[in-house]
Enzyme design. Structure first.
Site, mmCIF file in Angstrom:
data_model
loop_
_atom_site.group_PDB
_atom_site.id
_atom_site.type_symbol
_atom_site.label_atom_id
_atom_site.label_comp_id
_atom_site.label_asym_id
_atom_site.label_seq_id
_atom_site.Cartn_x
_atom_site.Cartn_y
_atom_site.Cartn_z
ATOM 1 C CD GLN A 1 -35.845 -14.162 -23.224
ATOM 2 O OE1 GLN A 1 -34.797 -13.571 -22.996
ATOM 3 N NE2 GLN A 1 -36.465 -14.889 -22.313
ATOM 4 C CG ASP B 1 -36.324 -22.378 -21.568
ATOM 5 O OD1 ASP B 1 -35.201 -21.838 -21.526
ATOM 6 O OD2 ASP B 1 -37.371 -21.742 -21.804
ATOM 7 C CE LYS C 1 -41.176 -19.020 -17.507
ATOM 8 N NZ LYS C 1 -40.120 -18.022 -17.739
ATOM 9 C CB SER C 2 -43.162 -18.213 -24.257
ATOM 10 O OG SER C 2 -41.920 -18.621 -23.768
ATOM 11 C CB SER D 1 -32.066 -14.765 -28.455
ATOM 12 O OG SER D 1 -32.971 -14.183 -27.536
#
Ligand code: S3P
Length: 435
Positions: A166, A316, A21-22, A164
């Site tokens: 992200q 995750d 997904k990433s 993070s």
């Protein structure tokens, strides 16, 4: 949609891991910036990458999906202000990475998300982007995020206050799309798919490690155009299959083409310490990402104290690790994981509630969980709440393997965001998951 999962002793067979997904989201964004014709193989056709794709098309990218092959086409025009709000649905990665990417493009846009995404903290990207020169407004640090104006500064330096990937990627993408350089130091090492992809495309990434952590220097440089890209399998999806095979009584499964990037697959290290019977074969590298096939056999796991430093690399996987720990001998201690409170749900609370329904003795800490495993199969009388979170839903459906009379998990539709074929894949291996 509620799902039920029934007691099963034996899982067997081979599965191909669904796309990461990433990485799927990163190649859409960076691939659109390259502005050439690219075919992407192994793309994860799930709600999160699809909302990133729609948002990019709304900015003027030309991305199409046809039978699991995604094609990015050369754009005749530059990116431009979107005609409507960019709806990132449930995807934190989509919203945070695109906020950075768009900030570097000198266009105006407003990013929105679903109820869960609208509750999640966005100041972590908006604050440093503001320091970098952008004018951005939010709803008290949450979505909608309105990108108004300003220009990204060159040679910005930033020390990450939280672990993070992200945030790190958002700032790198702002620099990349604006043609500037940036230096980011992360005291705790997080997943490095963005760095690996830029490096793969010939960009200049210098990485150094010191007692302060890892420093990434992204130097403004031209990226090479490519015609194909292959996304490796998603370790986070493989994690459900791995734990299912480990905790069931008589299983052996092979998961093919799993991404094994070290900053991502910390769960393997944790499970091996817990006495898991896991073997990695056919190791290779695809588009600068390590990958391989994983063979897993049923194992009597042992509880461990999970090292703090590995938490960002299993971030995750903590809900499914908690399920593994529920059937391990002794105690498993997970601390330093308060980031879990701001994921798609408060995953510490959601996991604790599920464990409570399963009658697993545990303590919920402010930053983790202490779980006392059992050897017994479980009698679960009540339904387990997923809190609308894909990873919580899948974790407790896997736990159903070790139930006496099955387990019912409420509101599982969010599985579509990351692993749309979850039930089918697990049932092909011998599980019994149905509505
Ligand atoms: C992701 C990074 C992680 C992870 C998320 C995907 C990414 O979030 O939880 O599912 O693609 O960079 P944080 O970077 O916020 O920890």
């Amino acid at each position: 949609m509620n799902l039920e999962s029934h007691s099963i002793n034996e899982l067997s067979g081979e599965v191909t891991c669904p796309g990461d997904k990433s990485i799927s989201q990163r190649i859409l964004i960076i691939g659109s910036l390259l502005n050439c014709d690219i075919k992407i193989y192994g793309f994860l056709d799930a709600e999160d990458p699809n909302s990133t794709m729609l948002a990019l098309n709304n900015l003027g990218a030309s991305i199409k999906k046809d039978k699991n092959i995604v094609s990015i086409s050369h754009r005749s025009k530059p990116f431009s202000n979107p005609s409507s709000f960019l709806d990132l649905g449930n995807s934190g990665t989509g919203m945070r990475l695109l906020t950075g990417f768009i900030s570097g493009l000198n266009i105006e846009a407003t990013l929105i998300g679903d109820e869960s995404l609208s509750m999640r903290p966005m100041s972590r990207v908006v604050d440093p982007l503001t320091l970098m020169g952008k004018e951005i407004s939010t709803n008290s640090g949450k979505a909608p995020i309105q990108i108004i104006g300003g220009n990204i500064k060159d040679n910005f330096e930033y020390v990450m206050p939280i672990a993070s990937a992200q945030v790190k990627s958002s700032l790198m993408l702002a620099s990349l799309s604006s043609g500037n350089s940036i230096k980011i130091t992360e005291p705790k090492i997080t997943r490095d798919h963005t760095e690996k992809m830029i490096e793969y495309l010939g960009g200049s990434i210098e990485v150094s490690e010191s007692s302060e952590g890892k420093t990434i220097f992204l130097k403004n440089s031209k990226l090479s155009k490519i015609s194909t890209y292959e996304v490796v399998g998603d370790f986070s999806s493989a994690a459900f299959i791995i734990v299912a095979a480990l905790i069931s009584k008589n299983s052996e499964v092979m998961i093919k083409n799993v991404g094994l990037n070290k900053t991502r697959s910390g769960l393997l290290e944790v499970l091996l310490k817990m006495n898991a019977n896991i073997e990695i074969v056919n190791k290779t590298k695809t588009c600068n990402e390590d990958c391989g096939d994983i063979i897993v056999k049923s194992s009597q796991l042992e509880g461990i104290n999970v090292p703090n430093s590995i938490i960002p690399n299993i971030i995750d996987e903590i809900p499914i690790l908690s399920v593994a720990a529920s059937f391990a001998e002794g105690q498993t201690i997970i601390k330093n994981a308060s980031e879990l409170k701001v994921k798609e749900s408060d995953r510490l609370h959601a996991t604790s509630m599920g464990l409570k329904t399963m009658n697993i003795k545990h303590d919920l800490l402010d930053d983790g969980l202490i779980i006392n495993g059992t050897q017994d199969d479980l009698e679960i009388h009540e339904e387990i709440e997923s809190f609308g979170d894909h990873r919580i839903a899948m974790s407790f459906l896997i736990a159903g393997l070790r139930s006496k009379n099955g387990v019912k998990v409420r509101d599982c539709s969010n599985i579509e965001t990351s692993f749309p074929n979850f039930s089918k894949t697990m049932n092909n291996l011998g599980m019994n998951i149905n509505e």
